[in-house]
Write an enzyme that holds these catalytic residues in place. Structure first.
Site, PDB file in Angstrom:
ATOM      1  N   ARG A 134       4.436  20.358 -15.691  1.00  0.00           N
ATOM      2  CA  ARG A 134       5.631  21.192 -15.770  1.00  0.00           C
ATOM      3  C   ARG A 134       6.807  20.224 -15.894  1.00  0.00           C
ATOM      4  O   ARG A 134       6.712  19.077 -15.471  1.00  0.00           O
ATOM      5  CB  ARG A 134       5.781  22.054 -14.518  1.00  0.00           C
ATOM      6  N   LYS A 159       4.082  22.923  -8.000  1.00  0.00           N
ATOM      7  CA  LYS A 159       4.346  24.337  -7.730  1.00  0.00           C
ATOM      8  C   LYS A 159       3.496  24.792  -6.547  1.00  0.00           C
ATOM      9  O   LYS A 159       2.310  24.502  -6.477  1.00  0.00           O
ATOM     10  CB  LYS A 159       4.023  25.173  -8.969  1.00  0.00           C
ATOM     11  N   HIS A 265       7.710  23.826 -21.479  1.00  0.00           N
ATOM     12  CA  HIS A 265       6.474  24.425 -20.983  1.00  0.00           C
ATOM     13  C   HIS A 265       5.455  24.660 -22.095  1.00  0.00           C
ATOM     14  O   HIS A 265       4.262  24.776 -21.827  1.00  0.00           O
ATOM     15  CB  HIS A 265       6.774  25.738 -20.267  1.00  0.00           C
ATOM     16  N   ARG A 268       2.715  22.148 -22.047  1.00  0.00           N
ATOM     17  CA  ARG A 268       1.706  22.389 -21.004  1.00  0.00           C
ATOM     18  C   ARG A 268       0.665  23.401 -21.509  1.00  0.00           C
ATOM     19  O   ARG A 268      -0.531  23.219 -21.324  1.00  0.00           O
ATOM     20  CB  ARG A 268       2.393  22.898 -19.731  1.00  0.00           C
ATOM     21  N   HIS A 291      -3.766  25.168 -11.027  1.00  0.00           N
ATOM     22  CA  HIS A 291      -3.799  26.614 -10.832  1.00  0.00           C
ATOM     23  C   HIS A 291      -4.644  26.965  -9.609  1.00  0.00           C
ATOM     24  O   HIS A 291      -5.758  26.463  -9.457  1.00  0.00           O
ATOM     25  CB  HIS A 291      -4.397  27.319 -12.059  1.00  0.00           C
ATOM     26  N   TYR A 300      -5.736  30.995 -21.411  1.00  0.00           N
ATOM     27  CA  TYR A 300      -5.797  30.088 -22.557  1.00  0.00           C
ATOM     28  C   TYR A 300      -7.036  30.325 -23.413  1.00  0.00           C
ATOM     29  O   TYR A 300      -7.056  29.933 -24.573  1.00  0.00           O
ATOM     30  CB  TYR A 300      -5.730  28.638 -22.076  1.00  0.00           C
TER      31      TYR A 300
END
Length: 321
Positions: A134, A159, A265, A268, A291, A300
């Site tokens: 990120r 995050k 982003h 990414r 994640h 994805y």
């Protein structure tokens, strides 16, 4: 609007360890809410005033659902944690964000954008695509987070305040070493001038106060100017601001032949999609991206198009006249 009430909101936000950017955003929307209601104290208002303000944002200011959600969260924070009042019968709830498939760049498009960049901005873009960062994760990299021997990079406090390791592309080693030398030179000059402190989150200021002038703790991408730390008012060297990178990226995309909406982003998204295209296991991709839920990574697989499970369009099976 600097008042004792707003300072009490700021104190509560910092006590709960909210990010500085979140603090600024919440304070902005709380001020807007108070100003919209003729500077009345929130204690004297309730559900009807909140609804009127949110209607104003949607109708008169045409804000997005996401922005409306943030404003609502800021207002509810004040009532719940500062005034200790529960708002009942509110006709608003958090709007559901529609599911959107991410924009993904091909390797050729990434190369076209990189060709229009140079210096630290080139390296930031290469790291975004090569490591799946990120934008704030790459800008917050410190010299100590990079391991040249193991070819890995530590993402500290990503995050959700989670740490993880990600890849260090071999073909970036020389450029990273150059950037590290540049960061060290800036730091040495700061020390000579009587400064040399790096910025640090408030939760770590006391714990690592003795290390703030040490080279390993300096940012890989230091800002051009020294600044005032908003938490302890000390003079320090922060990292490059994301807006500076965004300007460079917009220019590079406009000059290149890429006809897509590209943000930091986007690289990414492109990183994750490219790994899946080239046969990487989805669990590995999940780990590299940081994640918590595999379902977040699975989006994805929907971007892969006709490569997913070898599916061929029916139109490709018939001759065209």
């Amino acid at each position: 609007m600097k008042s004792r009430f707003m300072e009490s909101v700021r104190t509560e936000l910092r006590t709960r360890h909210y990010a500085y950017q979140t603090e600024k955003t919440y304070l902005y929307w709380i001020r807007q809410y108070i100003l919209f209601n003729d500077t009345r104290h929130p204690e004297t208002m309730g559900a009807s005033e909140i609804e009127r303000f949110l209607n104003h944002l949607a109708v008169n200011r045409s804000v997005s659902k996401a922005t409306q959600n943030i404003a609502l969260c800021a207002i509810i924070f004040v009532y719940r944690h500062v005034l200790h009042i529960e708002i009942k019968d509110l006709a608003y709830s958090l709007a559901r964000k529609p599911r959107r498939l991410p924009t993904v760049l091909t390797p050729q498009e990434v190369s076209a954008i990189l060709a229009q960049m140079e210096g630290q901005y080139w390296l930031i873009t290469a790291l975004l695509y090569g490591c799946g960062f990120r934008i704030n994760e790459v800008l917050r990299l410190r010299l100590k987070d990079i391991c040249m021997v193991r070819k890995s990079i530590l993402v500290f406090g990503g995050k959700g305040d989670k740490d993880r390791y990600t890849l260090l592309p071999t073909n970036l080693l020389a450029r990273i070493e150059q950037q590290m030398e540049r960061a060290k030179a800036i730091h040495e000059n700061d020390v000579l001038e009587g400064y040399g402190f790096t910025s640090m989150p408030p939760s770590l200021l006391k714990k690592y106060q003795g290390t703030l002038r040490q080279t390993p703790w300096q940012y890989l991408f230091p800002s051009a100017m020294r600044s005032i730390n908003p938490y302890d008012q000390s003079v320090c060297r922060h990292h490059l601001h994301s807006s500076a990178y965004a300007r460079q990226l917009r220019t590079a995309v406009s000059i290149s032949s890429v006809c897509k909406r590209v943000t930091a982003h986007t690289f990414r998204h492109s990183f994750a999609t490219r790994l899946l295209e080239t046969g990487s296991d989805i669990r590995t991709v999940q780990e590299l991206l940081g994640h918590s839920d595999l379902r977040t990574t699975e989006i994805y697989t929907h971007v892969l198009g006709n490569q997913r499970a070898g599916t061929i369009s029916p139109l490709d099976t018939i001759p065209l006249v």
